[in-house]
Design an enzyme around this catalytic site. Structure first.
Site, PDB file in Angstrom:
ATOM      1  N   ARG A 152       0.846  -1.203   0.000  1.00 54.16           N
ATOM      2  CA  ARG A 152       0.000   0.000   0.000  1.00 54.16           C
ATOM      3  C   ARG A 152       0.880   1.250   0.000  1.00 54.16           C
ATOM      4  O   ARG A 152       0.600   2.228  -0.695  1.00 54.16           O
ATOM      5  CB  ARG A 152      -0.930  -0.017   1.224  1.00 54.16           C
ATOM      6  CG  ARG A 152      -2.020  -1.082   1.125  1.00 54.16           C
ATOM      7  CD  ARG A 152      -3.072  -0.926   2.214  1.00 54.16           C
ATOM      8  NE  ARG A 152      -2.688  -1.494   3.479  1.00 54.16           N
ATOM      9  CZ  ARG A 152      -3.174  -2.638   3.987  1.00 54.16           C
ATOM     10  NH1 ARG A 152      -4.074  -3.333   3.313  1.00 54.16           N
ATOM     11  NH2 ARG A 152      -2.788  -3.083   5.157  1.00 54.16           N
ATOM     12  N   PHE A 188     -11.175  -4.587  -5.607  1.00 55.76           N
ATOM     13  CA  PHE A 188     -11.262  -5.363  -4.363  1.00 55.76           C
ATOM     14  C   PHE A 188     -10.714  -4.498  -3.218  1.00 55.76           C
ATOM     15  O   PHE A 188      -9.761  -4.859  -2.538  1.00 55.76           O
ATOM     16  CB  PHE A 188     -10.500  -6.694  -4.470  1.00 55.76           C
ATOM     17  CG  PHE A 188     -10.847  -7.516  -5.683  1.00 55.76           C
ATOM     18  CD1 PHE A 188     -11.972  -8.328  -5.683  1.00 55.76           C
ATOM     19  CD2 PHE A 188     -10.074  -7.467  -6.833  1.00 55.76           C
ATOM     20  CE1 PHE A 188     -12.303  -9.094  -6.788  1.00 55.76           C
ATOM     21  CE2 PHE A 188     -10.395  -8.219  -7.949  1.00 55.76           C
ATOM     22  CZ  PHE A 188     -11.513  -9.044  -7.936  1.00 55.76           C
ATOM     23  N   ASP A 231     -15.633  -2.534  -4.731  1.00 55.54           N
ATOM     24  CA  ASP A 231     -15.757  -3.714  -3.880  1.00 55.54           C
ATOM     25  C   ASP A 231     -17.227  -4.130  -3.885  1.00 55.54           C
ATOM     26  O   ASP A 231     -18.115  -3.300  -4.071  1.00 55.54           O
ATOM     27  CB  ASP A 231     -15.302  -3.428  -2.442  1.00 55.54           C
ATOM     28  CG  ASP A 231     -14.968  -4.702  -1.684  1.00 55.54           C
ATOM     29  OD1 ASP A 231     -13.767  -5.032  -1.555  1.00 55.54           O
ATOM     30  OD2 ASP A 231     -15.910  -5.403  -1.231  1.00 55.54           O
ATOM     31  N   SER A 232     -17.470  -5.426  -3.677  1.00 60.73           N
ATOM     32  CA  SER A 232     -18.853  -5.896  -3.672  1.00 60.73           C
ATOM     33  C   SER A 232     -19.529  -5.672  -2.323  1.00 60.73           C
ATOM     34  O   SER A 232     -20.736  -5.853  -2.191  1.00 60.73           O
ATOM     35  CB  SER A 232     -18.894  -7.381  -4.042  1.00 60.73           C
ATOM     36  OG  SER A 232     -18.025  -8.097  -3.205  1.00 60.73           O
ATOM     37  N   ASP A 242      -6.415  -6.829  -6.017  1.00 67.17           N
ATOM     38  CA  ASP A 242      -6.109  -7.556  -4.770  1.00 67.17           C
ATOM     39  C   ASP A 242      -7.292  -8.450  -4.406  1.00 67.17           C
ATOM     40  O   ASP A 242      -7.979  -8.230  -3.401  1.00 67.17           O
ATOM     41  CB  ASP A 242      -5.820  -6.541  -3.652  1.00 67.17           C
ATOM     42  CG  ASP A 242      -5.402  -7.237  -2.357  1.00 67.17           C
ATOM     43  OD1 ASP A 242      -4.967  -8.398  -2.409  1.00 67.17           O
ATOM     44  OD2 ASP A 242      -5.518  -6.601  -1.281  1.00 67.17           O
ATOM     45  N   CYS A 266      -3.400 -14.549  -3.404  1.00 70.31           N
ATOM     46  CA  CYS A 266      -3.081 -15.161  -2.103  1.00 70.31           C
ATOM     47  C   CYS A 266      -3.561 -16.606  -2.101  1.00 70.31           C
ATOM     48  O   CYS A 266      -3.791 -17.193  -1.058  1.00 70.31           O
ATOM     49  CB  CYS A 266      -3.691 -14.359  -0.962  1.00 70.31           C
ATOM     50  SG  CYS A 266      -5.449 -14.121  -1.122  1.00 70.31           S
TER      51      CYS A 266
HETATM   52  N1  SAH Z   1      -7.131  -4.504  -0.833  1.00 73.29           N
HETATM   53  C1  SAH Z   1      -7.771  -4.651   0.446  1.00 73.29           C
HETATM   54  C2  SAH Z   1      -8.087  -6.091   0.795  1.00 73.29           C
HETATM   55  C3  SAH Z   1      -8.930  -6.844  -0.206  1.00 73.29           C
HETATM   56  S1  SAH Z   1      -9.759  -8.209   0.441  1.00 73.29           S
HETATM   57  C4  SAH Z   1      -6.942  -3.966   1.509  1.00 73.29           C
HETATM   58  O1  SAH Z   1      -5.828  -3.494   1.234  1.00 73.29           O
HETATM   59  O2  SAH Z   1      -7.410  -3.872   2.641  1.00 73.29           O
HETATM   60  C5  SAH Z   1     -10.772  -8.719  -0.875  1.00 73.29           C
HETATM   61  C6  SAH Z   1     -12.030  -7.890  -1.086  1.00 73.29           C
HETATM   62  O3  SAH Z   1     -12.652  -8.348  -2.274  1.00 73.29           O
HETATM   63  C7  SAH Z   1     -13.117  -7.987  -0.014  1.00 73.29           C
HETATM   64  O4  SAH Z   1     -13.371  -6.716   0.484  1.00 73.29           O
HETATM   65  C8  SAH Z   1     -14.359  -8.542  -0.734  1.00 73.29           C
HETATM   66  O5  SAH Z   1     -15.552  -7.895  -0.322  1.00 73.29           O
HETATM   67  C9  SAH Z   1     -14.058  -8.187  -2.158  1.00 73.29           C
HETATM   68  N2  SAH Z   1     -14.656  -9.039  -3.208  1.00 73.29           N
HETATM   69  C10 SAH Z   1     -14.674 -10.390  -3.274  1.00 73.29           C
HETATM   70  N3  SAH Z   1     -15.169 -10.794  -4.468  1.00 73.29           N
HETATM   71  C11 SAH Z   1     -15.482  -9.666  -5.154  1.00 73.29           C
HETATM   72  C12 SAH Z   1     -16.020  -9.414  -6.453  1.00 73.29           C
HETATM   73  N4  SAH Z   1     -16.307 -10.408  -7.298  1.00 73.29           N
HETATM   74  N5  SAH Z   1     -16.183  -8.136  -6.836  1.00 73.29           N
HETATM   75  C13 SAH Z   1     -15.870  -7.118  -6.004  1.00 73.29           C
HETATM   76  N6  SAH Z   1     -15.334  -7.299  -4.774  1.00 73.29           N
HETATM   77  C14 SAH Z   1     -15.143  -8.553  -4.355  1.00 73.29           C
END
Ligand code: SAH
Length: 393
Positions: A210, A226, A248-249, A296, A336
């Site tokens: 980040r 994400f 994000d979803s 991510d 991951c």
């Molecule tokens: N980048 C973030 C962590 C990401 S965790 C950080 O630095 O804190 C992964 C995220 O993906 C979660 O918030 C989850 O809600 C989201 N997610 C999972 N599948 C998804 C999709 N198909 N579309 C959008 N968001 C999604």
């Protein structure tokens, strides 16, 4: 002590210090070990290989506590937790802020235990039968760490079901929580929802990545896919990005992200509640383009068995990201998935660039921060791998 006797030849992986014993490797259970009880693991020839925690309900029938002849008692857990904390201290993780992973499962010699520290609150996750049996000792060990005022439990992950364990969360030690902790990460503030957020509340492994985005964000149009509670988006804003679109979803996560932007006195990003797979196509159809894109995603392949489907998903999002990057633009892309090796991930990303018709190179490999060690000889370990790519200008 009760014993697990292995089938002939099945001692090999334990001798390579792989910490799991699968049910198929076991020839015989001697005695009637209870769930989580410590058992001796012996080869078919009777050689003592390890002391392990017995998980009668799981295909991973035992997880190794020690390869030596150490007694597994409360002081064992106190010592392992102290050791884990002292490595973080030696690595000066505290220089980056007041939040860190203090116990990282198998990598810290504590299978089934995860603990993150958010200021004076430790959040403990107990994921398998062994540590469930030693829950009190583990909570004591965490609450004994300097500066810890409380231990909050978040043992509500789905994997507990495979062990026949009920979900449990709430205060385990210390004073009640005065409110959601606000942590500091490389000088930025984040509110961490430890009782309702994902996992223990925050993705600490991405801390340094980040910061890297913050360094290169000045004047750029950034897309954060994400986004969760805005980790990357807020760093981009703080680094002087011209615009930030975060997707994000989860509406709840985006609410928190908005709050986090405010908490840092930053201008607002555009927060989009949507499916990233669909949004990327839509944005591309609208002719949008960006100078930096972050991908991510959650883990698409928990094990190697899911690798193929996961590969397609990674390929898909990376392809669309490359298509929308301007010349000279940066892609920060992560996986991951335990089931996707670093080598395979690089191949997928390379294939995506090729199909997008762009010329790109890897500027550097990206990793989890140093408070997330990786056990050797343990490919199942979920570790973060990523690439910083740059499209040629
Ligand atoms: N980048 C973030 C962590 C990401 S965790 C950080 O630095 O804190 C992964 C995220 O993906 C979660 O918030 C989850 O809600 C989201 N997610 C999972 N599948 C998804 C999709 N198909 N579309 C959008 N968001 C999604």
């Amino acid at each position: 002590m009760n014993k697990l006797i292995l089938n002939a030849g099945r001692e090999k992986s334990l001798k390579r210090r792989h910490p799991w014993v699968f049910s198929g490797a076991i020839a015989q259970v001697e005695g009637e070990p209870a769930s989580g009880e410590t058992v001796e693991v012996r080869s078919s020839a009777g050689e003592l290989l390890a002391l392990a925690a017995y998980s009668p309900r799981s295909q991973i029938r035992a997880r190794v506590w020690t390869w030596g002849d150490v007694e597994i008692d409360a002081s064992f857990f106190a010592k392992r937790i102290e050791d884990a904390a002292s490595v973080r201290a030696a690595l000066r993780i505290d220089k980056a802020g007041d939040a860190m992973r203090v116990v990282h499962g198998e990598s810290d010699g504590l299978p089934g235990v995860v603990a993150d520290r958010y200021g004076e609150t430790a959040v403990m996750q107990i994921l398998s039968a062994g540590p469930e049996r030693w829950r009190e000792a583990i909570a004591d060990g965490l609450s004994a760490l300097p500066g810890i005022a409380r231990v909050w439990e978040r043992s509500d992950a789905d994997v507990r079901e495979l062990e026949g364990l009920e979900p449990r969360s709430g205060l385990a030690r210390g004073s009640p929580l005065p409110g959601a902790p606000v942590i500091h990460e490389h000088g930025l503030k984040f509110k961490v929802e430890i009782d309702a957020g994902h996992k223990t509340g925050f993705y600490l492994d991405q801390r340094d990545n980040r910061l890297l985005l913050r360094k290169l964000a000045a004047g750029k149009d950034v897309l954060d896919c994400f986004s969760y509670t805005g980790g990357f988006a807020i760093n981009a804003l703080s680094g002087g990005a011209k615009s930030v679109l975060a997707i994000d979803s989860s509406a709840l996560a985006l609410d928190r992200a908005r709050e986090n932007a405010k908490l840092n006195g930053l201008p607002d990003a555009e927060w989009l509640e949507a499916d990233v797979f669909k949004s990327l196509r839509l944005l591309r159809d609208q002719g949008r383009s960006f100078d930096a894109i972050v991908l991510d995603p959650p883990k698409f392949a928990p094990t190697a068995a899911h690798a193929e489907r996961a590969s397609r998903a990674y390929k898909d999002i990376n392809l669309f990201a490359f298509k929308m990057l301007r010349p000279g633009g940066f892609l920060m892309t992560f996986s991951c998935s335990g089931g996707v090796s670093a080598e395979l991930f690089q191949k997928i990303v390379a294939g995506a660039a090729l199909d997008a018709g762009v010329d790109a190179r890897i500027e550097t490999w990206l990793h989890a921060a140093a408070d997330h060690p990786v056990a050797l000889n343990f490919p199942e370990g979920e570790y973060l791998k990523g690439l910083l790519c740059r499209v040629s200008s």
